[in-house]
Design a protein around this motif. Structure first.
Motif, PDB file in Angstrom:
ATOM      1  N   CYS A 297       0.829  -1.206   0.000  1.00  0.00           N
ATOM      2  CA  CYS A 297       0.000   0.000   0.000  1.00  0.00           C
ATOM      3  C   CYS A 297       0.868   1.263   0.000  1.00  0.00           C
ATOM      4  O   CYS A 297       2.045   1.225   0.303  1.00  0.00           O
ATOM      5  N   ARG A 298       0.235   2.360  -0.349  1.00  0.00           N
ATOM      6  CA  ARG A 298       0.893   3.653  -0.301  1.00  0.00           C
ATOM      7  C   ARG A 298       1.219   3.989   1.159  1.00  0.00           C
ATOM      8  O   ARG A 298       0.422   3.741   2.054  1.00  0.00           O
ATOM      9  N   CYS A 299       2.386   4.588   1.375  1.00  0.00           N
ATOM     10  CA  CYS A 299       2.788   4.903   2.743  1.00  0.00           C
ATOM     11  C   CYS A 299       1.962   6.060   3.299  1.00  0.00           C
ATOM     12  O   CYS A 299       1.838   7.110   2.687  1.00  0.00           O
ATOM     13  N   HIS A 300       1.406   5.849   4.469  1.00  0.00           N
ATOM     14  CA  HIS A 300       0.558   6.842   5.120  1.00  0.00           C
ATOM     15  C   HIS A 300       1.156   7.336   6.424  1.00  0.00           C
ATOM     16  O   HIS A 300       0.623   8.237   7.072  1.00  0.00           O
ATOM     17  N   ILE A 301       2.277   6.745   6.825  1.00  0.00           N
ATOM     18  CA  ILE A 301       2.833   6.978   8.153  1.00  0.00           C
ATOM     19  C   ILE A 301       3.052   8.452   8.489  1.00  0.00           C
ATOM     20  O   ILE A 301       2.737   8.891   9.608  1.00  0.00           O
ATOM     21  N   PRO A 302       3.566   9.287   7.575  1.00  0.00           N
ATOM     22  CA  PRO A 302       3.807  10.687   7.950  1.00  0.00           C
ATOM     23  C   PRO A 302       2.550  11.458   8.360  1.00  0.00           C
ATOM     24  O   PRO A 302       2.651  12.498   9.010  1.00  0.00           O
ATOM     25  N   TRP A 303       1.364  10.950   7.989  1.00  0.00           N
ATOM     26  CA  TRP A 303       0.117  11.619   8.348  1.00  0.00           C
ATOM     27  C   TRP A 303      -0.650  10.918   9.468  1.00  0.00           C
ATOM     28  O   TRP A 303      -1.505  11.515  10.107  1.00  0.00           O
ATOM     29  N   THR A 304      -0.352   9.637   9.705  1.00  0.00           N
ATOM     30  CA  THR A 304      -1.172   8.880  10.658  1.00  0.00           C
ATOM     31  C   THR A 304      -0.427   8.426  11.903  1.00  0.00           C
ATOM     32  O   THR A 304      -1.064   8.054  12.887  1.00  0.00           O
ATOM     33  N   SER A 305       0.904   8.450  11.877  1.00  0.00           N
ATOM     34  CA  SER A 305       1.659   7.918  13.015  1.00  0.00           C
ATOM     35  C   SER A 305       2.894   8.765  13.295  1.00  0.00           C
ATOM     36  O   SER A 305       3.376   9.493  12.419  1.00  0.00           O
ATOM     37  N   SER A 306       3.392   8.632  14.515  1.00  0.00           N
ATOM     38  CA  SER A 306       4.630   9.301  14.876  1.00  0.00           C
ATOM     39  C   SER A 306       5.303   8.502  15.986  1.00  0.00           C
ATOM     40  O   SER A 306       4.663   7.662  16.635  1.00  0.00           O
ATOM     41  N   VAL A 307       6.585   8.774  16.162  1.00  0.00           N
ATOM     42  CA  VAL A 307       7.375   8.048  17.153  1.00  0.00           C
ATOM     43  C   VAL A 307       8.122   9.047  18.028  1.00  0.00           C
ATOM     44  O   VAL A 307       8.681  10.028  17.527  1.00  0.00           O
ATOM     45  N   ILE A 308       8.133   8.799  19.342  1.00  0.00           N
ATOM     46  CA  ILE A 308       8.946   9.581  20.270  1.00  0.00           C
ATOM     47  C   ILE A 308       9.883   8.619  20.983  1.00  0.00           C
ATOM     48  O   ILE A 308       9.433   7.653  21.604  1.00  0.00           O
ATOM     49  N   ILE A 315      10.311  11.349  15.757  1.00  0.00           N
ATOM     50  CA  ILE A 315      10.809  10.739  14.527  1.00  0.00           C
ATOM     51  C   ILE A 315       9.611  10.432  13.632  1.00  0.00           C
ATOM     52  O   ILE A 315       8.633   9.828  14.073  1.00  0.00           O
ATOM     53  N   GLY A 316       9.707  10.854  12.372  1.00  0.00           N
ATOM     54  CA  GLY A 316       8.575  10.672  11.463  1.00  0.00           C
ATOM     55  C   GLY A 316       8.220   9.230  11.225  1.00  0.00           C
ATOM     56  O   GLY A 316       7.047   8.868  11.106  1.00  0.00           O
ATOM     57  N   CYS A 317       9.222   8.376  11.146  1.00  0.00           N
ATOM     58  CA  CYS A 317       8.988   6.943  10.945  1.00  0.00           C
ATOM     59  C   CYS A 317      10.227   6.212  11.408  1.00  0.00           C
ATOM     60  O   CYS A 317      11.349   6.614  11.082  1.00  0.00           O
ATOM     61  N   VAL A 318      10.041   5.135  12.150  1.00  0.00           N
ATOM     62  CA  VAL A 318      11.190   4.386  12.649  1.00  0.00           C
ATOM     63  C   VAL A 318      12.013   3.843  11.495  1.00  0.00           C
ATOM     64  O   VAL A 318      13.229   3.659  11.594  1.00  0.00           O
ATOM     65  N   HIS A 319      11.370   3.627  10.331  1.00  0.00           N
ATOM     66  CA  HIS A 319      12.082   3.080   9.182  1.00  0.00           C
ATOM     67  C   HIS A 319      12.820   4.154   8.393  1.00  0.00           C
ATOM     68  O   HIS A 319      13.531   3.848   7.449  1.00  0.00           O
ATOM     69  N   SER A 320      12.619   5.433   8.779  1.00  0.00           N
ATOM     70  CA  SER A 320      13.376   6.505   8.123  1.00  0.00           C
ATOM     71  C   SER A 320      14.765   6.642   8.741  1.00  0.00           C
ATOM     72  O   SER A 320      15.532   7.536   8.412  1.00  0.00           O
TER      73      SER A 320
END
Length: 365
Positions: A297-308, A315-320
């Motif tokens: 699927c298209r990546c949605h993480i920057p709009w739906t999830s975040s990491v502290i 952090i925008g995404c742990v995989h970044s």
């Protein structure tokens, strides 16, 4: 549109409605994805509440003995006062779920119960990621009463021998203790089947042959879902953990067969998709016959999830791989989430083709 296509669309919409995906705030999130504008807070926030862990998984980014990070480590614990302020921010931003994770083991936080109660008090769904070693009866009963929705267990094995290979400082008794804890969780769930159990298995050269056994164990434990993902190595971790071409051939065959037999909900289709996108798996498409059994699927993480993380870095995404967008000890999470740096990240970040996050993240979490 034929009747078959219509029924497929209808059933999809019904399932999405049951999962409360069609909500006003989620519609705003979807709108934001396509307009590149952020209108509400993340659907889910994952927060590392400690970096303390004594499991030392061999492929761990933080505690593998190959990295030597634990020699002079003084465990850190996320302060309760700042966590409470963060929870209030998230509630105002229409965040739905908080995942208590860790660069270590979250159940080692001395105020874990107070943290869970804060989430409960502000009507936020609670998820906990754990190795389950400290998920004893007392904790399970408390989490059940506190309304914890999901417990995700990083297991990576279905037998004590494989367990000891992955966690060389632990023993057969450690594995048996974890299974005993999970059996009690199965017993106590009740009619609402909560907390739901998700079992996570990072697949490496040490356990790729045990995938069917992992699926069987998940079924025996009445897991709601079993997840498989590729092990992801950083500099310092041993290269032998990666799957060879022959390993991947064996794994693909095993997964295709398992996908036809497994009763527990799973992510096998997505995992096969990631294997397909890996150059070593390209030659196996003939096994998929008419259509590859996967869906990315298209990546949605920057709009739906975040990491502290434990340092308060956002952090925008742990995989970044650690692009830091702010710090909640220097400014509010709200200011970071809606800030210029985060918005630039959303506009310019592209998931790598072989992103392992695509294995486990659904279109909307």
């Amino acid at each position: 549109m034929n009747n078959k296509s219509f029924l497929k669309i209808k059933n999809t919409l019904v399932n999405l409605t049951k999962d409360n995906i069609f909500t006003p705030t989620n519609i705003l999130r979807a709108y934001g994805m396509f307009t590149k504008k952020t209108l509400v807070g993340p659907l889910k926030l994952t927060i590392d509440i400690t970096d303390s862990c004594d499991m030392h998984c061999i492929m761990c980014w933080y505690h593998s003995f190959y990295l030597g990070n634990d020699k002079n480590l003084v465990p850190r614990f996320f302060p309760l006062k700042r966590f409470e302020a963060l929870i209030k921010e998230l509630k105002a931003m229409h965040t739905k779920t908080v995942t208590l994770c860790a660069e270590g083991e979250p159940l080692l936080h001395p105020q874990i119960k107070e943290i869970v109660e804060l989430c409960q008090r502000h009507a936020l769904n609670i998820e906990i990621m754990t190795n389950a070693y400290y998920l004893d009866r007392e904790n399970i009963v408390f989490f059940k009463k506190a309304g914890v929705k999901k417990i995700m267990v990083s297991l990576h094995s279905a037998d004590s021998l494989t367990f000891e290979k992955i966690r060389p400082f632990k023993t057969k008794e450690s594995f048996e203790r974890i299974i005993e804890n999970l059996l009690f969780l199965k017993h106590i769930k009740g009619k609402n089947k909560e907390p739901r159990l998700f079992i996570i298995n990072a697949i490496s050269s040490l356990n790729y042959q045990n995938v069917p056994d992992m699926a069987k164990l998940a079924e025996d434990l009445s897991a709601s879902k079993v997840l498989f993902k590729p092990v992801s190595l950083i500099p310092g971790l041993p290269g032998y953990l990666e799957l060879s071409k022959a390993n991947k051939e064996t794994l693909i065959n095993s997964l295709i067969k398992l996908s036809k037999e497994i009763n527990t909900a799973n992510n096998i289709r997505s995992y096969l998709g990631v294997l397909h996108n890996n150059a070593l798996a390209e030659g196996n498409l003939h096994r998929f016959k008419k259509k590859p059994p996967f869906s990315l699927c298209r990546c949605h993480i920057p709009w739906t999830s975040s990491v502290i993380n434990i340092k308060g870095d956002v952090i925008g995404c742990v995989h970044s791989r650690g692009e830091i967008l702010g710090n909640i000890f220097k400014s509010s999470f709200k200011d970071t989430w809606f800030g210029k740096k985060y918005n630039l990240f959303r506009k310019t970040y592209y998931c790598p083709k072989n992103c392992s996050g695509k294995v486990v993240y659904p279109l909307i979490p």
